[in-house]
Design an enzyme around this catalytic site. Structure first.
Site, short mmCIF file in Angstrom:
data_model
loop_
_atom_site.label_atom_id
_atom_site.label_comp_id
_atom_site.label_asym_id
_atom_site.label_seq_id
_atom_site.Cartn_x
_atom_site.Cartn_y
_atom_site.Cartn_z
N ASP A 1 0.88 -0.96 0.05
CA ASP A 1 0.06 0.12 -0.12
C ASP A 1 0.85 1.23 -0.15
O ASP A 1 1.68 1.24 0.65
CB ASP A 1 -0.92 0.06 1.27
CG ASP A 1 -2.10 1.08 1.17
OD1 ASP A 1 -3.18 0.51 1.29
OD2 ASP A 1 -1.81 2.19 0.96
N ASN B 1 -13.08 -3.13 2.88
CA ASN B 1 -13.80 -2.10 3.08
C ASN B 1 -14.96 -1.96 1.67
O ASN B 1 -14.60 -2.20 0.68
CB ASN B 1 -13.48 -0.82 3.03
CG ASN B 1 -12.61 -0.63 4.25
OD1 ASN B 1 -12.84 -1.19 5.42
ND2 ASN B 1 -11.47 0.06 4.12
N GLN C 1 -14.46 2.81 2.06
CA GLN C 1 -13.88 2.33 0.64
C GLN C 1 -13.78 3.66 -0.25
O GLN C 1 -14.35 4.63 -0.24
CB GLN C 1 -14.73 1.51 -0.05
CG GLN C 1 -14.06 0.83 -1.28
CD GLN C 1 -15.03 -0.17 -2.10
OE1 GLN C 1 -15.92 -0.33 -1.86
NE2 GLN C 1 -14.41 -0.92 -3.00
N HIS D 1 -10.80 -5.25 -2.60
CA HIS D 1 -9.10 -5.41 -2.15
C HIS D 1 -9.40 -5.87 -0.74
O HIS D 1 -10.07 -5.28 -0.06
CB HIS D 1 -8.21 -4.20 -2.53
CG HIS D 1 -8.76 -2.93 -1.97
ND1 HIS D 1 -9.71 -2.04 -2.49
CD2 HIS D 1 -8.58 -2.17 -0.79
CE1 HIS D 1 -9.93 -1.21 -1.91
NE2 HIS D 1 -9.48 -1.29 -0.85
N HIS E 1 -7.06 -5.54 2.67
CA HIS E 1 -6.14 -4.91 3.29
C HIS E 1 -5.21 -6.17 4.39
O HIS E 1 -5.91 -6.45 5.15
CB HIS E 1 -6.28 -3.93 4.15
CG HIS E 1 -6.86 -2.56 3.40
ND1 HIS E 1 -5.91 -1.51 3.47
CD2 HIS E 1 -8.33 -2.29 3.27
CE1 HIS E 1 -6.81 -0.66 2.56
NE2 HIS E 1 -8.26 -1.12 2.59
#
Ligand code: AMP
Ligand code: ZN
Length: 134
Positions: free
Chosen positions: A30, A86, A93, A99, A101
């Site tokens: 990230d 999310n 989001q 995706h 995390h």
């Protein structure tokens, strides 16, 4: 999907720091990490969120999350691990390509993923159960 940044990253069109790749997923670091090693699992096929994600990919994503959690915990020597996902603006989001995390946790890291516990009233419990069983 055109103009989806995560489609471009997952497909290799835009370079990213890749920790893992297979035919279905790319796992990248990230760019705004919550902690050291914060990574994202991106499916190569576009789905905006969990509601759109095909069941087969949902299953594979969870198995990959487990594999990455084990590998990252070993390599980074973190003390704990959060897996966060999310869906929708209200839920936080910001990129509308599904995706997961992967957030390594370190003692005293101050990463804020907590909430204030409320209470479950009898009325609310019954309302939710009735709605979910309808
Ligand atoms: P979410 O708020 O659940 O949609 O998470 C989006 C995440 O994507 C955030 O943690 C961002 O820091 C991260 N992010 C956004 N753009 C990029 C990018 N180009 N490369 C890597 N991570 C990104
Ligand atoms: Zn996409």
């Amino acid at each position: 999907m055109e103009n989806c940044i995560f489609c471009k990253i997952a497909g290799g069109e835009i370079p990213a720091a890749t920790l893992y790749e297979d035919e279905d997923f790319r796992v990248i670091l990230d760019l705004g990490p919550a902690s050291k090693g914060h990574a994202l699992i991106l499916p190569k096929v576009h789905a905006a969120n969990i509601y759109e994600l095909p069941d087969e990919l949902a299953g594979k994503a969870m198995i990959l999350a487990k594999k990455m959690a084990c590998r990252m915990t070993e390599a980074l020597k973190c003390d704990g691990f959060n897996i966060v996902q999310n869906n929708g603006e209200t839920a936080g989001q910001t990129v509308f390509h599904f995706h997961m995390h992967l957030i390594p946790r370190y003692k005293g890291d101050g990463v804020g993923l907590s909430w204030t516990p409320g209470t479950l009233s009898e009325d609310e419990r019954e309302e939710i159960l009735a709605k979910m069983r309808a």
